[in-house]
Design an enzyme around this catalytic site. Structure first.
Site, short mmCIF file in Angstrom:
data_model
loop_
_atom_site.label_atom_id
_atom_site.label_comp_id
_atom_site.label_asym_id
_atom_site.label_seq_id
_atom_site.Cartn_x
_atom_site.Cartn_y
_atom_site.Cartn_z
N SER A 101 0.62 -1.27 0.11
CA SER A 101 0.19 0.07 0.17
C SER A 101 0.87 1.17 0.16
CB SER A 101 -0.91 0.09 1.14
OG SER A 101 -0.38 0.21 2.47
N ASP B 299 7.09 2.62 5.82
CA ASP B 299 6.94 1.87 4.52
C ASP B 299 6.91 2.92 3.52
OD1 ASP B 299 6.46 -0.17 6.30
OD2 ASP B 299 4.69 -0.82 5.31
#
Length: 397
Positions: free
Chosen positions: A147, A205
């Site tokens: 994502s 991330d």
């Protein structure tokens, strides 16, 4: 507004060392994974904005004139800040989400797309007509930052399309990267896309996906490691589903129950992260066979520590046994309890040895990729630099 097609990619990530310990204030090392997400942005004049996500079966289009008439004052912010729950509800109305879409990753991907499109592009005189296709080599929900790579690609593409940042690709270049300053802006917006999807992400991330390479994370502070070597690995997905939330809670309970046993384990995991950071810094200039042997020892020790924390799984034990039988060293990456593991591939390994290990892992019912870590971050590409299967996926073939 940009007039030509834009091709962007961003890498996934794995945690090399420090998972679970990082929750308790210890250092973790995260590295960019050379499995990438690719985006194709095509400007046009049809009066529509379209989103195509072939990996998850999403194909949506909205009328630009209708979006233009929307009250987007809820996005009017001097700084880049997170959406409130009320604003998320408004975004769901715009997207045409069904009632129960809150936890559906397909709809969360649509919401992140609309949020970034409306927020970044509304500074234009009129919202642009364009089609966006995103295709990924990363399996979703496997703890590999899929994502974040998606949000980074969207942020970079919209900022470049709306000329908030320049397109760094020069004629004749196969691929190019943005300046530090532009990467900062991409990362800020990507983090907001991640917040739409995950609510309260750490920011690791999207930062790894933006900058690439390797970074160190501790209590919200993120810093890049200097030019780490691109290490070859096998990435194995056991396909055993797990709840990271439940695994984190399990470690916390074990810490409360046995503080004098678990606290030293967490301290030791941090020491592994720090030793790995030191070795990678040495390897940046002159990697030696001895360095790889140390990295293998650290992998083995960390895997045993993670088992002691209770986040191992029979599937991960099997992965480690199979690779040990082939003279290789593996550990879980991410939450554990199933999910993914990484196996270091030394440069002196012969091709048949690697193939035999891959075959044995696939024979266990696992998915296995040969890839590398320390990959470059978000990049812009000439069409000629991308493989035919990627271009076909992006062209909707």
């Amino acid at each position: 507004m940009l007039s030509e097609v834009l091709l962007v990619s961003a890498p996934g990530k794995v945690i090399l060392h420090g998972e679970h310990a990082v929750v308790h204030g210890k250092v973790a090392l995260a590295v960019a994974l050379n499995l990438r997400t690719f985006l194709r942005l095509q400007p046009h004049s049809t009066g529509k904005v379209g989103l195509n996500l072939p990996n998850i079966g999403i194909k949506q289009a909205w009328d630009v004139a209708s979006l233009q008439l929307l009250d987007t004052s809820f996005l009017e912010q001097g700084d880049i800040t997170a959406l409130t729950p009320e604003q998320v509800e408004k975004l769901k109305e715009v997207a045409g989400c069904p009632e129960d879409c809150a936890d559906d990753h397909k709809w969360l991907a649509v919401l992140a797309f609309l949020f970034l499109y409306l927020s970044i592009c509304r500074k234009q005189r009129a919202l642009p007509s364009l089609d966006v296709t995103v295709w990924s080599e990363l399996p979703p929900g496997a703890g590999l930052g899929s994502s974040a790579a998606y949000s980074v690609c969207l942020a970079a593409a919209f900022l470049a399309a709306c000329e908030e940042i320049p397109n760094p690709l020069k004629d004749g270049e196969p691929t190019s990267r943005w300046t530090e300053e532009d990467l900062e802006l991409i990362n800020k917006w990507a983090f907001q896309g991640e917040r739409v999807i995950h609510g309260n992400p750490s920011g690791v991330d999207n930062t790894v996906s933006t900058w690439g390479g390797a970074l160190r994370y501790q209590q919200g502070k993120i810093s890049s490691l200097k030019r780490p070597p691109a290490l070859k690995i096998l990435l194995t997905n056991t396909k055993v589903p797990r709840s990271t939330k439940a695994l984190v809670a399990g470690v916390r309970n074990r810490l409360l129950k046995f503080p004098e046993i678990v606290t030293p384990v967490l301290t030791s995991i941090e020491a592994i992260s720090l030793e790995c950071e030191r070795v990678l810094a040495e390897m940046a200039s002159t990697p030696t066979p001895g360095h790889y042997l140390v990295l293998e020892e650290l992998i083995d020790m960390n895997q045993h520590h993670l088992n002691a924390l209770g986040v191992g799984h029979a599937s991960l034990d099997q992965l480690c046994q199979v690779t040990t039988a082939h003279g290789l060293h593996s550990k879980l990456t991410g939450g554990g309890g199933g999910g993914c593991g990484i196996t270091l591939l030394r440069p002196d390994l012969q091709r048949p040895e690697v193939e035999a290990a891959k075959q044995a892992l696939t024979g266990c019912g696992f998915d296995c990729w040969e890839t590398s870590i320390g990959a470059p971050g978000v990049s812009v590409h000439a069409a000629t630099s991308l493989d035919a299967p990627i271009l076909q996926a992006l062209d909707g073939v």
